[in-house]
Design a protein around this motif. Structure first.
Motif, PDB file in Angstrom:
ATOM      1  N   LEU A 147      59.599  60.748 -15.830  1.00  0.00           N
ATOM      2  CA  LEU A 147      58.533  61.554 -16.433  1.00  0.00           C
ATOM      3  C   LEU A 147      57.270  60.718 -16.615  1.00  0.00           C
ATOM      4  O   LEU A 147      56.164  61.173 -16.337  1.00  0.00           O
ATOM      5  CB  LEU A 147      58.988  62.116 -17.776  1.00  0.00           C
ATOM      6  N   ALA A 148      57.466  59.473 -17.046  1.00  0.00           N
ATOM      7  CA  ALA A 148      56.308  58.629 -17.331  1.00  0.00           C
ATOM      8  C   ALA A 148      55.508  58.320 -16.062  1.00  0.00           C
ATOM      9  O   ALA A 148      54.290  58.233 -16.094  1.00  0.00           O
ATOM     10  CB  ALA A 148      56.759  57.331 -17.995  1.00  0.00           C
ATOM     11  N   PHE A 149      56.205  58.142 -14.938  1.00  0.00           N
ATOM     12  CA  PHE A 149      55.509  57.703 -13.723  1.00  0.00           C
ATOM     13  C   PHE A 149      55.548  58.751 -12.617  1.00  0.00           C
ATOM     14  O   PHE A 149      55.368  58.418 -11.451  1.00  0.00           O
ATOM     15  CB  PHE A 149      56.123  56.399 -13.209  1.00  0.00           C
ATOM     16  N   LYS A 151      53.586  61.054 -11.478  1.00  0.00           N
ATOM     17  CA  LYS A 151      52.472  61.237 -10.550  1.00  0.00           C
ATOM     18  C   LYS A 151      52.310  60.026  -9.619  1.00  0.00           C
ATOM     19  O   LYS A 151      52.017  60.187  -8.441  1.00  0.00           O
ATOM     20  CB  LYS A 151      51.180  61.601 -11.288  1.00  0.00           C
ATOM     21  N   GLU A 152      52.588  58.842 -10.133  1.00  0.00           N
ATOM     22  CA  GLU A 152      52.508  57.663  -9.280  1.00  0.00           C
ATOM     23  C   GLU A 152      53.626  57.665  -8.229  1.00  0.00           C
ATOM     24  O   GLU A 152      53.395  57.354  -7.064  1.00  0.00           O
ATOM     25  CB  GLU A 152      52.578  56.376 -10.109  1.00  0.00           C
ATOM     26  N   TYR A 154      55.077  60.189  -7.001  1.00  0.00           N
ATOM     27  CA  TYR A 154      54.713  61.234  -6.044  1.00  0.00           C
ATOM     28  C   TYR A 154      53.719  60.681  -5.026  1.00  0.00           C
ATOM     29  O   TYR A 154      53.856  60.871  -3.810  1.00  0.00           O
ATOM     30  CB  TYR A 154      54.097  62.375  -6.846  1.00  0.00           C
ATOM     31  N   PHE A 155      52.729  59.969  -5.515  1.00  0.00           N
ATOM     32  CA  PHE A 155      51.694  59.397  -4.659  1.00  0.00           C
ATOM     33  C   PHE A 155      52.302  58.356  -3.709  1.00  0.00           C
ATOM     34  O   PHE A 155      52.035  58.337  -2.505  1.00  0.00           O
ATOM     35  CB  PHE A 155      50.601  58.759  -5.531  1.00  0.00           C
TER      36      PHE A 155
END
Lengths: 273, 267
Positions: A147-149, A151-152, A154-155
């Motif tokens: 949850l914390a990371f 978006k990273e 995903y990128f």
């Protein structure tokens, strides 16, 4: 029909199935998108080697399993970065050599130990209360990190080079992702077994991958498949006296092929320049 | 040069000074000295393996000099997370993009905000506004909800430019932005880059093997072949005696500056 809920071993099995199924299929989304499937498989065999060594040394298996798993996952990650050899070759070598270690360690164990094999094939019905606590705890750690990371991750899955050049610490986060794979493999080892945990990471996510173009929907579908099939696997194994790990995996495989023959997922209108 | 300096002192944004970069024991760039000023549009040309991509990766801090220095915005720190780097937008060479990757056009552009915001920050309303504006800037706003993989090569390239713009960069680095795209679209992309250069006052470094395509657009051409061979106005660089040092004697430069033969290294 539901008298089994009174049995504590069944309660534990169902709770374990919920967490293992959920965590594997959630992390599996990133494993599938980043193309780390074989790293997952290699890590599972390494973790099993850790368990075998722990039985040989008569120490608790958890730490050695995590250590072996994490080191192998990192080694595979480094090999992927260096790219001196094709990845399937280098992972294949890691994969088989850790398995060789496992067989060697088992051979060295003086007394016959059936318990070691429960880590190879999984035995969710024999999860002890303390094992269940560890599984739940590690699951929470993995999910919180995801949850914390998210978006990273995903990128990085989309394009690691681009992520790196946009100022995201892509390399440390990639190794964090590998660490999460190792931890997830280890927490699933007792329930699903080293042979099949790989499938739990791979199949729900790749089924969901075929059904949607949206990451959040892919994640939700994957988790739903992971949890439902893991619980169904436990129930079917109780009712029909089947081994639960393979039952779960074959349920997932069935869903995968159903998704494969379903009409193509919605695509945008085709466009030209 | 002197007259230029007398008019106004342009602000230097990138400065290589005798910088040498080595990749797996072979020099990729040797003793390169190069200054880029604010608002310039510079084309970097050279054959394959001449260090064109390395010079961009060096500016991004992804590779560090063995000797010499590289400064961006007068900062020579080697920290990859230095906040200066967030002000550099980068369009990497077209890589292998999974056409089925579950991502929409808008989500792709929004990724440009991730590095700016840093870890543990979810994208907010401001990020969305900036990403939408970037889509508007490249003329792709109507496509915002399309699956990224469904776009054509030229459209994907525009989206990647929008992603770089979403970083709100001062400097834009473009690595072969027109490779693998049909000729008409190549011109559309270059026109777009020229417009962005003017409207957003961006400093642009564009790497390409296609000399003829880029020379009408740039203020300056830099010719690389591990070493820096030429650096100046396209008219001054596109000379037989200069280009032949890198591309060999067979290269032909016509009277109107058209180059024949230097572009034979198509991938």
């Amino acid at each position: 029909m539901f008298e089994f809920l009174a049995y504590e071993f069944m309660q534990r099995a169902l709770i374990t199935a919920f967490f293992v199924g959920g965590v594997c299929s959630w992390l599996g989304v990133f494993v599938v998108l980043r193309g780390l499937a074989f790293i997952g498989a290699g890590t599972a065999h390494a973790a099993f080697a850790g368990v075998a060594l722990a039985y040989l040394l008569q120490v608790p298996p958890l730490l050695l399993a995590i250590a072996f798993g994490v080191l192998t996952a990192w080694a595979a990650g480094l090999l992927e970065e260096k790219g001196r050899m094709k990845l399937d070759v280098s992972i294949g070598i890691l994969f088989t050599s850790t398995m060789a270690m496992a067989i060697l360690f088992i051979g060295l164990i003086k007394a016959y130990s059936a318990e070691v094999y429960s880590y190879l094939f999984g035995s969710i019905l024999s999860v002890t209360p303390s094992e269940m606590k560890i599984i739940v705890l590690l699951s929470i750690v993995v999910v919180a990190t995801l949850l914390a990371f998210s978006k990273e991750f995903y990128f990085i899955a989309f394009d690691q080079d681009m992520a790196e050049s946009s100022g995201i610490p892509a390399r440390p986060l990639f190794f964090l992702m590998l660490t999460l794979i190792a931890i997830t493999v280890v927490l699933s080892l007792k329930a699903i077994g080293a042979m099949l945990v790989f499938a739990m990471l791979l199949i729900p996510a790749s089924t969901a991958y075929q059904l949607t173009h949206s990451l959040s929907r892919m994640t939700r579908i994957s988790i739903a498949i992971g949890i439902v099939t893991a619980i169904a696997g436990v129930l079917l194994s109780y009712w029909f006296d089947l081994p639960s790990g393979p039952t779960t995996v074959l349920l997932q495989t069935t869903l995968f092929f159903i998704a494969l023959i379903l009409p193509q997922r919605h695509t945008g209108r085709s466009t030209t320049n | 040069m002197l007259t230029n300096r007398a008019k106004e002192q342009p602000r230097r944004v990138i400065a290589f000074s005798n910088a040498t970069y080595t990749l797996s024991h072979t020099p990729a760039l040797e003793e390169v000295s190069l200054n880029i000023n604010e608002g310039e549009f510079v084309g970097i040309i050279g054959p394959n393996g001449s260090g064109k991509t390395t010079i961009l990766r060096a500016i991004l801090g992804l590779v560090l000099p063995q000797t010499g220095t590289m400064q961006i915005f007068d900062c020579a720190c080697e920290n990859l997370r230095c906040y200066h780097r967030a002000r550099i937008g980068y369009l990497p060479q077209k890589g292998k993009i999974d056409r089925n990757f579950p991502i929409t056009v808008f989500e792709t552009v929004l990724m440009g905000r991730y590095g700016v915001r840093g870890l543990f920050h979810q994208s907010g309303k401001e990020d969305r506004t900036i990403a939408l504006q970037a889509l508007e800037d490249v003329g792709m706003r109507d496509f915002k909800n399309y699956p990224f993989g469904q776009l054509s090569g030229g459209q994907q390239q525009r989206i990647f430019i929008a992603r770089a713009l979403a970083q709100q960069p001062q400097v834009l680095l473009l690595d072969e932005p027109t490779t693998g795209i049909d000729t008409t679209t190549q011109h559309t992309i270059l026109e777009l880059i020229r417009r962005l250069h003017r409207e957003l006052q961006l400093t642009i470094l564009l790497v390409t093997h296609d000399i003829n395509l880029i020379s009408p657009f740039v203020d300056r051409l830099v010719l690389l072949n591990t070493r820096l061979f030429a650096n100046g106005h396209p008219c001054d660089v596109l000379q037989h005696n200069i280009l032949s040092q890198v591309y060999g004697d067979e290269i032909i430069v016509t009277d109107n500056g058209y180059v024949i033969g230097g572009d034979s290294h198509h991938e």
